[in-house]
Design an enzyme around this catalytic site. Structure first.
Site, PDB file in Angstrom:
ATOM      1  N   ASP A 275     -18.315   5.723 -56.567  1.00 57.13           N
ATOM      2  CA  ASP A 275     -19.146   5.576 -55.434  1.00 57.13           C
ATOM      3  C   ASP A 275     -20.247   4.590 -55.902  1.00 57.13           C
ATOM      4  O   ASP A 275     -20.506   4.286 -56.851  1.00 57.13           O
ATOM      5  CB  ASP A 275     -19.966   6.853 -55.192  1.00 57.13           C
ATOM      6  CG  ASP A 275     -20.290   6.854 -53.716  1.00 57.13           C
ATOM      7  OD1 ASP A 275     -20.441   7.952 -53.064  1.00 57.13           O
ATOM      8  OD2 ASP A 275     -20.764   5.784 -53.170  1.00 57.13           O
TER       9      ASP A 275
HETATM   10  C1  GLC Z   1     -22.577   5.471 -50.119  1.00 48.52           C
HETATM   11  C2  GLC Z   1     -21.671   6.678 -49.905  1.00 48.52           C
HETATM   12  C3  GLC Z   1     -20.222   6.076 -49.880  1.00 48.52           C
HETATM   13  C4  GLC Z   1     -19.993   4.930 -49.151  1.00 48.52           C
HETATM   14  C5  GLC Z   1     -20.710   3.833 -50.442  1.00 48.52           C
HETATM   15  C6  GLC Z   1     -20.670   2.423 -49.815  1.00 48.52           C
HETATM   16  O1  GLC Z   1     -23.524   5.898 -51.053  1.00 48.52           O
HETATM   17  O2  GLC Z   1     -21.709   7.918 -50.778  1.00 48.52           O
HETATM   18  O3  GLC Z   1     -19.511   7.087 -49.003  1.00 48.52           O
HETATM   19  O4  GLC Z   1     -18.676   4.432 -48.889  1.00 48.52           O
HETATM   20  O5  GLC Z   1     -22.076   4.368 -50.866  1.00 48.52           O
HETATM   21  O6  GLC Z   1     -21.638   2.051 -48.683  1.00 48.52           O
END
Ligand code: GLC
Length: 754
Positions: A275
């Site tokens: 993430d």
């Molecule tokens: C965010 C989210 C994730 C998302 C990523 C990119 O913090 O937790 O679900 O796809 O970052 O935006």
């Protein structure tokens, strides 16, 4: 060096020759001078091995981390393109700048917003999940995105979780069944689904620093099944690690969940993507299964921004490989996985070209929306409404755009039909009056996307209620449209709700209207359960979900009876928060540790959180504690009625036990019913949930017609996970199959032995 240059030139020539005219299969050059990695007649693994053999160590490391906010490097020298990822699970995020969250200001990236995934889950229709995946995959492909950062399948453990709307409810079997066709649909476009957030990301409060403590049986029976199904049945090409910790390690660099379970036990051959900002340490990223690092905020003081060369899997990793600290075997495994992702996506010359905001996608959004809406209550047949008389619509959620906001799933849409617009359009013979009723969140901005709505209001709360009540006295029917929204502390990423009750004083508005309305419907727009203290005073209640671009049309389809509602709740709606299992601070939101810990270079407080309720999540808990919910998991009414006949049983649990269940539409209009099958174990060596969903089937029937629904279960359906043996156990004994149309309406029981 000269040799390498000649080889590179040869490759460029071979690539140009192999590609032939754009849009055609590459002309096969005479003989075998097309390098294997460019020859799509070869298997993906052959092409991977050939590409890997041609890559330098620098090139292998370069493809393991981001080069911008949402892209990672390809192998320019070999002509392997860079990889582009995009949010989110409900539609394709508007373009952002290379290295920032802010908008790129494109004018060609307004998308179709599909209903939120709780809505899709509420349809209980795997065919719709396939339609959803194919459609959103086409939009991603058209926008030249190779990895869709979704779907999310974290289990709804607490109704306060800000991101429940992005997930598929409280039951592992429902989530597992619905995620598979979604993943297959997305990937049929040559776009990877990246199933998230693996694992145990069941809240937004302290999401970066929550350390989940949960026993193995609960982990395997409740929190992993949807990810396992996505990998083993859906064939997911990517998995996103979650921010939280488990078993003492961050989930983006977790030996047990990534190397042990995902890649070991499940045989996952795809890519583990962090993430954004979920990676914290080179040693653990390297050794504990991370393959592709995104979003790390490097703390390099000289960093212009997220200096990508300082990522954990960038220079520090390269230096470690060169010094012999990290072995080539591990590097090659990571590079192999990312190359496999390349050949499944950007290097697949035959993948389709996708489409964007097509009539088909708009129709799909509308269909999924209308089939997800749950008719919770309909006393006196208030619904469907006739297109006549004076209809008063009250509530901010009747007009407020819901596709903007909520965090990374926020979208910029070509058009979002509000519930009020849909009602005005469909009930064109009636007189439609609107009253605000209450003020919620008047902002209309997220990440630089604006709804363009002016929701400012000067009247006091009391005046708003008085005006709505006065109008209600003059109306034939009142439709209250409220619930939650996508602002912080509502249904949004980054923070959880701070109460279970409806916000903004809505309960008072509903009570005041119910006291004077001749007929009344309450439509709750939310991605989570909410308290409904007025449920006994309102004749009709609808769970409306975040329905995306076609929200108003989907709702009007159901309110008018053009579509007979067939949705079923994917989570329990309890009367009060204390009815839910996560009731102590240790269980939620967790207890802060006295000592500070390191997260990358930052000093942070870790919150220890005990999932001490174990497997008793959702209806499993309500059953275990004999707590009556306001509305039960699997509940949903129809404008017609159905009768479940006596099931016939054939086969064996060992080879497949099939229940043939006659279903009759005993009403006057066509409609669909979801036949649900729960398993209840007799005496057991371990404590079991009173019942567990293990099969369902949705059937559409014309009035008076009967169909036979077949549900087949096997040993998996009666098994529990034995943590000591670390295996699933199908214990000998007596079992009951409980069959019906809701977890609290199981009219047929079939006893069987194993
Ligand atoms: C965010 C989210 C994730 C998302 C990523 C990119 O913090 O937790 O679900 O796809 O970052 O935006």
């Amino acid at each position: 060096m000269k040799t390498r240059l000649i080889l590179s030139l040869m490759l460029v020539v071979a690539w140009a020759t192999a590609c032939g005219q754009p849009g055609q299969r590459g002309k096969q050059a005479a003989g075998n001078d097309v390098p294997v990695f460019l020859d799509d007649s070869k298997s993906i693994d052959e092409r991977v091995e050939d590409a890997l053999s041609r890559m330098t160590v620098e090139e292998k490391v370069a493809i393991l981390h981001a080069q911008s906010k949402f892209s990672s490097a390809g192998v320019p020298r070999l002509g392997i393109p860079e990889l582009w990822t995009t949010d989110g699970p409900h539609g394709i995020r508007p373009e952002v700048l290379w290295d920032k969250w802010s908008q790129a200001g494109w004018t060609s990236d307004s998308c179709t917003a599909f209903p939120a995934l709780t809505a899709l889950a509420a349809s209980w229709d795997p065919d719709l999940a396939k339609l959803y995946g194919v459609s959103i995959g086409q939009e991603a492909r058209y926008r030249k995105k190779d990895v869709l950062l979704g779907p999310g399948v974290n289990i709804c453990r607490t109704p306060l979780n800000g991101r429940s709307f992005e997930y598929m409810g409280e039951d592992p079997f429902l989530s597992s069944t619905m995620v598979v066709p979604y993943v297959q649909g997305v990937q049929s476009n040559g776009v990877a689904a990246c199933v998230k957030h693996y694992a145990l990301n069941n809240q937004e409060t302290n999401r970066f620093v929550t350390h989940v403590k949960v026993d193995d049986r609960t982990l395997y029976e409740i929190y992993l099944p949807a990810f396992k199904a996505a990998v083993q049945k859906g064939g997911a090409w990517a998995i996103m690690g979650s921010y939280n910790l488990y078993n003492g390690q961050w989930c983006c660099q977790n030996e047990y969940t990534l190397n042990g379970i995902l890649k070991g036990e499940w045989g996952f051959d795809g890519v583990v993507i962090s993430d954004w900002g979920g990676a914290h340490d080179t040693d653990q990223c390297v050794e504990h299964g991370l393959d592709l690092e995104f979003g790390t905020v490097t703390n390099n003081p000289s960093a212009a921004s997220n200096t990508y060369a300082n990522y954990y899997l960038a220079s520090p990793y390269l230096e470690g490989v060169k010094s012999g600290k990290y072995d080539m075997k591990t590097l090659d495994d990571k590079a192999r996985r990312v190359l496999r992702l390349f050949f499944r996506t950007v290097m697949d010359k035959n993948r389709p070209y996708g489409s964007f905001v097509s009539p088909e996608h708009i129709a799909a959004a509308r269909k999924i929306g209308s089939e997800s809406i749950v008719l919770l209550k309909n006393d006196g047949g208030v619904l469907p409404l006739k297109d006549e008389g004076r209809i008063l619509v009250v509530g901010e959620n009747a007009v407020k755009m819901m596709t903007v906001g909520g965090g990374s799933s926020s979208l910029k849409v070509k058009k979002e039909y509000s519930p009020l617009e849909g009602i005005r359009e469909r009930f064109s013979n009636a007189e439609i009056v609107y009253e605000r009723g209450y003020v919620g969140d008047v902002s209309g901005q997220f990440d630089g996307v604006s709804t363009g709505q002016d929701l400012d209001e000067t009247r006091s709360a009391a005046q708003l209620i008085a005006d709505a009540v006065a109008a209600a006295g003059e109306a034939d029917c009142v439709i209250f449209i409220g619930g939650l929204n996508k602002s912080t502390f509502q249904d949004a990423e980054g923070a959880d709700r701070q109460s279970y009750e409806l916000p903004y004083g809505q309960d008072a508005v509903i009570e005041a209207l119910a006291a004077v309305a001749r007929k009344m419907v309450v439509i709750n727009i939310s991605g989570n359960a909410v308290a409904m203290p007025w449920a006994g005073k309102v004749p009709a209640i609808v769970q409306g979900w975040y329905l995306g671009s076609e929200a108003g049309h989907s709702l009007a389809d159901v309110l008018s009876g053009d579509v007979n509602p067939s949705g079923k709740l994917p989570f329990t709606i309890g009367a009060q928060l204390s009815d839910y299992p996560a009731r102590t601070e240790a269980q939620y939101p967790g207890i802060p540790r006295p000592e500070m810990s390191k997260m990358g270079l930052q000093d942070v407080t870790i919150y220890d959180e005990e999932y001490s309720e174990g497997i008793f999540v959702g209806y499993r808990w309500f059953d275990h504690e004999s707590i009556a919910p306001t509305f039960a998991f699997g509940h949903g009414l129809s404008y017609t009625s159905f009768e479940i006949g006596d099931p016939k049983v054939s086969g064996s649990i060992g080879k497949g036990l099939t229940f043939s269940i006659p279903v009759t539409n005993t009403g006057k209009v066509a409609g669909a019913e979801v036949v649900q099958l729960y398993i209840s174990a007799g005496d057991s060596a371990v404590e079991r949930a009173p019942k567990e969903l293990k099969g369902f089937s949705k059937v559409y029937l014309e009035p008076g017609k009967t169909a036979t629904v077949k549900i087949t279960i096997d040993k998996e359906a009666i098994s529990y996970f034995d943590a000591d043996k670390h295996e699933w156990v199908a214990a000998k004994g007596d079992y009951s199959a409980l069959i019906g149309t809701s977890s609290d309406a199981l009219s047929k029981t079939v006893e069987f032995k194993y």
